[in-house]
Design a protein around this motif. Structure first.
Motif, PDB file in Angstrom:
ATOM      1  N   TRP A 169      -0.720  -3.714   8.303  1.00  0.00           N
ATOM      2  CA  TRP A 169      -2.025  -4.367   8.164  1.00  0.00           C
ATOM      3  C   TRP A 169      -2.033  -5.540   7.196  1.00  0.00           C
ATOM      4  CZ3 TRP A 169      -5.856  -3.836  11.515  1.00  0.00           C
ATOM      5  CH2 TRP A 169      -5.709  -2.796  12.446  1.00  0.00           C
ATOM      6  N   ASN A 170      -0.994  -5.713   6.410  1.00  0.00           N
ATOM      7  CA  ASN A 170      -0.887  -6.887   5.543  1.00  0.00           C
ATOM      8  C   ASN A 170       0.247  -7.815   5.970  1.00  0.00           C
ATOM      9  OD1 ASN A 170      -2.922  -6.877   3.418  1.00  0.00           O
ATOM     10  ND2 ASN A 170      -2.015  -4.922   2.815  1.00  0.00           N
ATOM     11  N   ILE A 219      -5.346  -6.463   2.122  1.00  0.00           N
ATOM     12  CA  ILE A 219      -5.979  -5.152   2.238  1.00  0.00           C
ATOM     13  C   ILE A 219      -5.247  -4.234   1.269  1.00  0.00           C
ATOM     14  CG2 ILE A 219      -6.634  -3.291   3.805  1.00  0.00           C
ATOM     15  CD1 ILE A 219      -6.156  -5.364   6.110  1.00  0.00           C
ATOM     16  N   ASN A 220      -5.990  -3.636   0.359  1.00  0.00           N
ATOM     17  CA  ASN A 220      -5.378  -2.843  -0.701  1.00  0.00           C
ATOM     18  C   ASN A 220      -5.942  -1.437  -0.759  1.00  0.00           C
ATOM     19  OD1 ASN A 220      -3.775  -5.022  -2.044  1.00  0.00           O
ATOM     20  ND2 ASN A 220      -5.808  -5.936  -2.142  1.00  0.00           N
ATOM     21  N   GLN A 221      -5.071  -0.508  -1.057  1.00  0.00           N
ATOM     22  CA  GLN A 221      -5.483   0.882  -1.268  1.00  0.00           C
ATOM     23  C   GLN A 221      -6.382   0.933  -2.485  1.00  0.00           C
ATOM     24  OE1 GLN A 221      -2.158   3.606  -1.375  1.00  0.00           O
ATOM     25  NE2 GLN A 221      -3.291   5.028  -2.665  1.00  0.00           N
ATOM     26  N   GLY A 253      -9.720  -1.670   0.502  1.00  0.00           N
ATOM     27  CA  GLY A 253     -10.636  -2.776   0.291  1.00  0.00           C
ATOM     28  C   GLY A 253      -9.961  -4.071   0.692  1.00  0.00           C
ATOM     29  N   VAL A 254     -10.755  -5.021   1.153  1.00  0.00           N
ATOM     30  CA  VAL A 254     -10.260  -6.332   1.571  1.00  0.00           C
ATOM     31  C   VAL A 254     -10.846  -7.386   0.640  1.00  0.00           C
ATOM     32  CG1 VAL A 254     -10.196  -8.036   3.442  1.00  0.00           C
ATOM     33  CG2 VAL A 254     -10.204  -5.600   3.981  1.00  0.00           C
ATOM     34  N   PRO A 305     -12.418  -8.496  -6.812  1.00  0.00           N
ATOM     35  CA  PRO A 305     -13.068  -7.354  -6.165  1.00  0.00           C
ATOM     36  C   PRO A 305     -13.077  -7.483  -4.636  1.00  0.00           C
ATOM     37  CG  PRO A 305     -14.410  -8.179  -7.974  1.00  0.00           C
ATOM     38  CD  PRO A 305     -13.298  -9.178  -7.767  1.00  0.00           C
ATOM     39  N   SER A 306     -13.088  -6.344  -3.976  1.00  0.00           N
ATOM     40  CA  SER A 306     -13.117  -6.317  -2.508  1.00  0.00           C
ATOM     41  C   SER A 306     -14.460  -6.817  -1.993  1.00  0.00           C
ATOM     42  CB  SER A 306     -12.893  -4.889  -2.006  1.00  0.00           C
ATOM     43  OG  SER A 306     -11.627  -4.433  -2.402  1.00  0.00           O
ATOM     44  N   VAL A 307     -14.396  -7.527  -0.882  1.00  0.00           N
ATOM     45  CA  VAL A 307     -15.624  -7.984  -0.224  1.00  0.00           C
ATOM     46  C   VAL A 307     -15.998  -7.058   0.930  1.00  0.00           C
ATOM     47  CG1 VAL A 307     -15.290 -10.382  -0.901  1.00  0.00           C
ATOM     48  CG2 VAL A 307     -14.383  -9.586   1.295  1.00  0.00           C
TER      49      VAL A 307
END
Length: 122
Positions: free
Chosen positions: A17-18, A70-72, A88-89, A95-97
């Motif tokens: 996914w990344n 994309i992070n855990q 989270g992306v 911070p994730s959006v």
């Protein structure tokens, strides 16, 4: 066994996914997912097989700015042959959006299917 499944989930996130390189992504897909892999997303769409998953990932990554990943977000949870990965992306280091959860089903040390849940912001 638990460590192997957790590692598959980390690879699912990082190597599939990344991964913007299609050749490297397909190599990872074939090593992580079962041949009859199925993905279910929140739009009631189903993606079956290596090519369909890779095309879905490419579509998503192409829609994101190049500095997004994309992070855990919290530790992976495993229960028997099921795993939960919260992610989270957003831009690297910010911070994730957008956030969500993957519920992953394993069979024979591969990811057999997974459901993608996106947290809707109100």
């Amino acid at each position: 066994m638990k460590q192997k499944l957790e590692q598959l989930m980390v690879e699912h996130l990082n190597q599939v996914w990344n991964q913007r390189d299609e050749v490297l992504r397909m190599k990872a897909i074939k090593s992580i997912y079962a041949e009859d892999i199925v993905m279910f997303d929140m739009d009631d769409e189903t993606f079956s097989g290596y090519d369909a998953i890779s095309q879905k990932v490419a579509s998503l990554l192409n829609s994101l700015p190049p500095d997004f990943s994309i992070n855990q977000s919290i530790p992976i949870v495993l229960h028997n042959d099921v795993g939960k990965l919260e992610w989270g992306v957003g831009p690297t280091g910010a911070p994730s959006v957008l956030t969500g959860t993957d519920i992953v089903f394993f069979k024979d040390d591969k990811i057999k299917s997974f459901y993608v849940f996106v947290n809707i912001q109100k």
